[in-house]
Design an enzyme around this catalytic site. Structure first.
Site, PDB file in Angstrom:
ATOM      1  N   ASN A   1       3.660   8.137 -20.046  1.00 21.80           N
ATOM      2  CA  ASN A   1       4.292   7.773 -18.784  1.00 21.80           C
ATOM      3  C   ASN A   1       3.300   7.962 -17.653  1.00 21.80           C
ATOM      4  OD1 ASN A   1       7.104   7.705 -19.955  1.00 21.80           O
ATOM      5  ND2 ASN A   1       6.669   9.875 -20.237  1.00 21.80           N
TER       6      ASN A   1
ATOM      7  N   HIS B   1       0.824  -1.197   0.000  1.00 17.47           N
ATOM      8  CA  HIS B   1       0.000   0.000   0.000  1.00 17.47           C
ATOM      9  C   HIS B   1       0.865   1.257   0.000  1.00 17.47           C
ATOM     10  CE1 HIS B   1      -3.249   2.549   2.159  1.00 17.47           C
ATOM     11  NE2 HIS B   1      -3.358   2.662   0.860  1.00 17.47           N
TER      12      HIS B   1
ATOM     13  N   HIS C   1       6.392  17.942 -16.588  1.00 18.16           N
ATOM     14  CA  HIS C   1       7.197  16.767 -16.949  1.00 18.16           C
ATOM     15  C   HIS C   1       8.528  16.718 -16.192  1.00 18.16           C
ATOM     16  CE1 HIS C   1       8.246  13.298 -19.300  1.00 18.16           C
ATOM     17  NE2 HIS C   1       9.320  13.888 -19.799  1.00 18.16           N
TER      18      HIS C   1
ATOM     19  N   TYR D   1       5.157  11.577 -23.772  1.00 19.18           N
ATOM     20  CA  TYR D   1       4.453  11.668 -22.486  1.00 19.18           C
ATOM     21  C   TYR D   1       3.589  10.450 -22.160  1.00 19.18           C
ATOM     22  CZ  TYR D   1       6.022  16.410 -23.263  1.00 19.18           C
ATOM     23  OH  TYR D   1       6.790  17.512 -23.533  1.00 19.18           O
TER      24      TYR D   1
END
Length: 127
Positions: free
Chosen positions: A118, A20, A94, A116
């Protein structure tokens, strides 16, 4: 032999060790991996495997509590895909995203060439 799910032994092991609030990254072929962060390299050629395929396979196996994506992804193909798969993701510039990857347990490198594509995934619990 496993019947399904993630068959890549290294990726499967990393996913099984998550707890977690742990974070990990699924990234495109060009995302830099910070020193000291484990890399699970799935890239075979440019575009293979694709980000969406890898993301879908991993999301089928884990509980997601939250996610972080680059602000620059907004309005792009990668952004639309991420909005559909991990709605409500936090957005950061970014450059900040790349800094946050240094706190991840591991990075999964795909062959994706879409800018991008990601995501930083934060694990939840299934109860």
């Amino acid at each position: 032999m496993k019947r399904g799910g993630i068959l890549h032994p290294e990726l499967s092991a990393h996913l099984a060790r998550l707890g977690h609030t742990d974070t990990f990254v699924i990234g495109d072929v060009g995302l830099p991996v910070p020193p000291g962060v484990a890399r699970v390299d799935l890239a075979v050629t440019l575009g293979v495997p694709g980000f969406a395929e890898v993301l879908d396979a991993i999301l089928a196996e884990i509980e997601v509590e939250g996610a972080v994506i680059a602000t620059e992804a907004a309005g792009s193909a990668a952004g639309a895909l991420l909005d559909a798969r991990v709605p409500g993701a936090e957005t950061v510039p970014h450059e900040e995203f790349k800094q946050l990857t240094g706190q991840a347990r591991f990075v999964v490198r795909t062959g994706e060439t879409t800018p991008y594509a990601n995501v930083i995934v934060r694990c939840g619990v299934p109860f």
